[in-house]
Design an enzyme around this catalytic site. Structure first.
Site, PDB file in Angstrom:
ATOM      1  N   LYS A 268       2.547  -3.112  21.324  1.00 48.81           N
ATOM      2  CA  LYS A 268       2.642  -2.967  19.861  1.00 48.81           C
ATOM      3  C   LYS A 268       1.242  -2.801  19.264  1.00 48.81           C
ATOM      4  O   LYS A 268       0.407  -3.685  19.389  1.00 48.81           O
ATOM      5  CB  LYS A 268       3.341  -4.203  19.263  1.00 48.81           C
ATOM      6  CG  LYS A 268       3.318  -4.262  17.733  1.00 48.81           C
ATOM      7  CD  LYS A 268       4.071  -5.495  17.202  1.00 48.81           C
ATOM      8  CE  LYS A 268       3.915  -5.640  15.685  1.00 48.81           C
ATOM      9  NZ  LYS A 268       4.607  -6.830  15.145  1.00 48.81           N
ATOM     10  N   ASP A 273      -0.540  -5.572   9.532  1.00 42.36           N
ATOM     11  CA  ASP A 273       0.838  -5.816   9.124  1.00 42.36           C
ATOM     12  C   ASP A 273       0.869  -6.633   7.829  1.00 42.36           C
ATOM     13  O   ASP A 273       0.762  -7.855   7.851  1.00 42.36           O
ATOM     14  CB  ASP A 273       1.579  -6.555  10.247  1.00 42.36           C
ATOM     15  CG  ASP A 273       3.035  -6.844   9.884  1.00 42.36           C
ATOM     16  OD1 ASP A 273       3.527  -6.269   8.891  1.00 42.36           O
ATOM     17  OD2 ASP A 273       3.669  -7.638  10.616  1.00 42.36           O
ATOM     18  N   LYS A 280       4.259 -10.066   3.016  1.00 41.88           N
ATOM     19  CA  LYS A 280       3.971 -11.406   3.523  1.00 41.88           C
ATOM     20  C   LYS A 280       3.263 -12.227   2.455  1.00 41.88           C
ATOM     21  O   LYS A 280       2.575 -11.664   1.606  1.00 41.88           O
ATOM     22  CB  LYS A 280       3.032 -11.303   4.738  1.00 41.88           C
ATOM     23  CG  LYS A 280       3.666 -10.783   5.990  1.00 41.88           C
ATOM     24  CD  LYS A 280       2.658 -10.781   7.131  1.00 41.88           C
ATOM     25  CE  LYS A 280       3.277 -10.228   8.400  1.00 41.88           C
ATOM     26  NZ  LYS A 280       4.354 -11.075   8.959  1.00 41.88           N
ATOM     27  N   ASP A 291      -2.299  -7.777  14.850  1.00 43.66           N
ATOM     28  CA  ASP A 291      -0.950  -7.336  15.197  1.00 43.66           C
ATOM     29  C   ASP A 291      -0.953  -6.137  16.158  1.00 43.66           C
ATOM     30  O   ASP A 291       0.096  -5.630  16.521  1.00 43.66           O
ATOM     31  CB  ASP A 291      -0.165  -7.031  13.910  1.00 43.66           C
ATOM     32  CG  ASP A 291       1.308  -7.366  14.048  1.00 43.66           C
ATOM     33  OD1 ASP A 291       1.670  -8.116  14.969  1.00 43.66           O
ATOM     34  OD2 ASP A 291       2.100  -6.867  13.220  1.00 43.66           O
ATOM     35  N   ASP A 350       9.272  -6.247   7.154  1.00 43.50           N
ATOM     36  CA  ASP A 350       8.289  -7.007   7.925  1.00 43.50           C
ATOM     37  C   ASP A 350       8.701  -7.123   9.404  1.00 43.50           C
ATOM     38  O   ASP A 350       7.904  -7.528  10.239  1.00 43.50           O
ATOM     39  CB  ASP A 350       8.111  -8.393   7.292  1.00 43.50           C
ATOM     40  CG  ASP A 350       6.853  -9.092   7.775  1.00 43.50           C
ATOM     41  OD1 ASP A 350       6.010  -8.419   8.411  1.00 43.50           O
ATOM     42  OD2 ASP A 350       6.722 -10.303   7.520  1.00 43.50           O
ATOM     43  N   GLU A 352       8.804  -4.939  11.631  1.00 41.91           N
ATOM     44  CA  GLU A 352       8.418  -3.554  11.899  1.00 41.91           C
ATOM     45  C   GLU A 352       8.033  -3.307  13.348  1.00 41.91           C
ATOM     46  O   GLU A 352       8.117  -2.177  13.823  1.00 41.91           O
ATOM     47  CB  GLU A 352       7.245  -3.155  10.976  1.00 41.91           C
ATOM     48  CG  GLU A 352       5.840  -3.529  11.466  1.00 41.91           C
ATOM     49  CD  GLU A 352       5.637  -5.021  11.655  1.00 41.91           C
ATOM     50  OE1 GLU A 352       6.323  -5.814  10.971  1.00 41.91           O
ATOM     51  OE2 GLU A 352       4.800  -5.413  12.489  1.00 41.91           O
ATOM     52  N   ARG A 354       9.485  -4.142  16.112  1.00 39.87           N
ATOM     53  CA  ARG A 354      10.630  -3.673  16.904  1.00 39.87           C
ATOM     54  C   ARG A 354      10.946  -2.206  16.603  1.00 39.87           C
ATOM     55  O   ARG A 354      11.505  -1.516  17.438  1.00 39.87           O
ATOM     56  CB  ARG A 354      11.829  -4.600  16.654  1.00 39.87           C
ATOM     57  CG  ARG A 354      12.251  -4.677  15.218  1.00 39.87           C
ATOM     58  CD  ARG A 354      13.160  -5.882  14.929  1.00 39.87           C
ATOM     59  NE  ARG A 354      12.399  -7.139  14.806  1.00 39.87           N
ATOM     60  CZ  ARG A 354      12.943  -8.326  14.623  1.00 39.87           C
ATOM     61  NH1 ARG A 354      14.259  -8.456  14.545  1.00 39.87           N
ATOM     62  NH2 ARG A 354      12.191  -9.408  14.535  1.00 39.87           N
TER      63      ARG A 354
END
Ligand code: BES
Ligand code: MN
Ligand code: ZN
Length: 503
Positions: A268, A273, A280, A291, A350, A352, A354
């Site tokens: 990833k 993020d 968030k 991230d 959020d 995201e 996946r």
């Protein structure tokens, strides 16, 4: 840090410090072991050592050290006794940990050269101990200071001589392995530590190309137009809210026979993020520059596999983008189609990771791999479940599970297998689309995320998902060789060991 192996303890005028380990072998009780000092060391040194023990300055507790400045012996200026604690000569993590603390001690005493007398550990030093010690020392020496004004009295590069009477080819190989692997871990840590403005998807792709130059790794990068053409709906939808262009980085290494199917690593690469429209809270949001650590570590692992010339074919795929709430950002409820045609509702922008991984896992499946392994800072639930020492992993393949546990045992990293079952899959069904990116149940947030990912791995391919949300970066690390704050490079060493099992 520079390393050199040396047979015996020949005098070197340019090395200032002699390092001697102190151990308490388990079999001999808690008494400090005096035997190693009988190894051709002068009686004067033995006398000093005995005195330190008798007056209980040295008790043998792990991490304890005594630094004798200007105590000339054998031509060295200083002597450093370093206690390993109870060590029966079986576990390599003690040496990695000691290497980490030792680097700290040498650094704080401004020592720039030292000879480590390995016989002080015992008569037989197996290569894995050399590897662990060198990893601990090298990993501990990592600093991320390039964005600060240069220090005036920056310390010189540490030169370390490892002295032992019986070095073999295997010891030399262990040293080389440790140096290459640690270098790659530190390379990945730097990618993680760079802030979002200096580590965009474009920069990540450029850095990957730069680091691969001169190695047998071929890098190719898909831009936004290509991602559209290739129907990578997940990556594109996450990128909608950002002004940075998304990319898919592909690294290929051919160390095995041409006909051999590849090992595929997926990481990833979310360079920042913010959560997107499901934004968030601001507390600790700056940590979301990390991230992309799954991606960074997969890049490091592939480079290490190539530099170690492992006889495998390996590919890394890193989907990379920002997740931002710009005017074109994806909205909660929007429905998107991934590369394999499956549709999903994005009920929380959020969740995201996946989404970008969905397309990459489809692509990985098309490569007819022997296995797919992915690493991602995927869920906050993982931090709650396991904290920052154990990396949780999911796989339904029992053989792959035991290979991963074997690899982690060899690398010294901690992994924990977590359950994934059909109930988790059921929780990810959509109302208006095939799937939802949010679970319909409470709890097991890491398992339901894994169940979502599983929908994009073709049936029959052994697959494991590593959720490194808790271990990808440190916040008050317990490991001596990882920064207190910063990217850890976790799982690179384990992925290298895993690849070795496929040679
Ligand atoms: N990158 C985060 C996961 C994360 C959170 C990693 C904290 C490390 C520390 C991920 O993209 C995310 O936001 N996940 C959500 C998923 C949820 C909305 C289903 C989470 O875990 O809260
Ligand atoms: Mn997120
Ligand atoms: Zn994320």
């Amino acid at each position: 840090m520079k390393f050199e192996l040396q047979r015996g303890l020949a005098l070197q005028s340019n090395i200032t410090t002699l390092v001697l380990f102190v151990t308490q072998p388990k079999s001999e009780g808690p008494e400090i072991r005096k035997a190693p000092l009988s190894h051709n060391l002068p009686s004067e040194l033995k006398k000093v050592f005995s005195e330190l023990i008798d007056e209980k300055t040295l008790t043998g507790v792990a991490g304890e050290f005594v630094f004798l400045r200007n105590h000339a012996v054998l031509g060295f200026k200083h002597i450093l006794f370093y206690s390993l604690g109870m060590w029966g000569g079986e576990d390599h993590e003690s040496l990695r940990s000691a290497g980490g603390s030792l680097e700290g001690v040498l650094n704080s005493h401004k020592i720039s050269s030292a000879a480590i007398h390995l016989e002080s550990l015992g008569n037989k030093i197996s290569p894995i101990f050399i590897q662990a010690l060198v990893e601990g020392l090298s990993l501990s020496a990592y600093r991320f200071e390039e964005l600060m004004s240069p220090k005036k009295d920056a310390p010189k590069e540490l030169k370390l001589v490892l002295s032992y009477h019986d070095f073999t080819k295997a010891h030399k190989e262990a040293l080389d392995t440790a140096v290459i692997t640690s270098e790659m871990v530190c390379f990945s840590r730097r990618l993680g530590d760079l802030p979002g403005n200096l580590m965009t998807p474009t920069i990540l792709a450029e850095e990957t190309k730069r680091a691969s130059k001169g190695s047998k790794v071929i890098v190719s990068v898909w831009d936004k137009a290509r991602l559209s053409k290739e129907k990578m709906g997940g990556i594109l939808c996450v990128a909608q809210g950002s002004s940075e262009e998304p990319k898919l980085i592909k690294m290929e290494y051919k160390g095995g026979k041409a006909s051999q199917r590849p090992l595929v690593f997926v990481g990833k690469g979310l360079t920042f993020d913010s959560g997107g429209i499901s934004i968030k809270p601001s507390a600790s949001m700056e940590e979301m520059k990390y991230d992309m650590c799954g991606g960074a570590n997969v890049i490091g692992a592939l480079l290490a596999i190539a530099k170690l010339k492992l006889k495998v074919n390996a590919i890394a795929l890193i989907p990379t983008t920002e997740n931002m709430p710009g005017p074109s950002a994806i909205k909660p409820g929007d429905v998107v189609r991934a590369r394999n045609g499956k549709s999903y509702e994005v009920n929380n922008t959020d969740a995201e990771g996946r989404l970008i991984l969905s397309d990459a896992l489809c692509l990985a499946s098309e490569l007819k791999p022997r296995l797919i392994v992915d690493a991602a800072t995927l869920t906050g639930a993982m931090v709650m479940a396991l904290g920052n020492i154990y990396t949780g992993f999911f796989t339904k393949d029992t053989e792959l599970k035991s290979q991963i546990e074997k690899a982690a045992k060899a690398s010294g990293e901690w992994v924990w297998h977590l359950p994934l079952c059909d109930y988790h899959t059921k929780d990810m069904k959509g109302t208006y689309a095939d799937l939802s990116n949010m679970s319909s149940s409470k709890g097991a947030g890491s398992a339901t995320a894994a169940a979502f990912l599983e929908q994009f791995v073709a049936k029959g391919i052994p697959w494991a998902h590593f959720d490194i949300a808790g271990t990808g970066w440190a916040t008050g690390s317990r490991l001596s060789y990882t920064s207190k704050k910063g990217a850890s490079g976790v799982m690179i060493r384990t992925f290298v060991e895993l690849a070795k099992l496929y040679e």
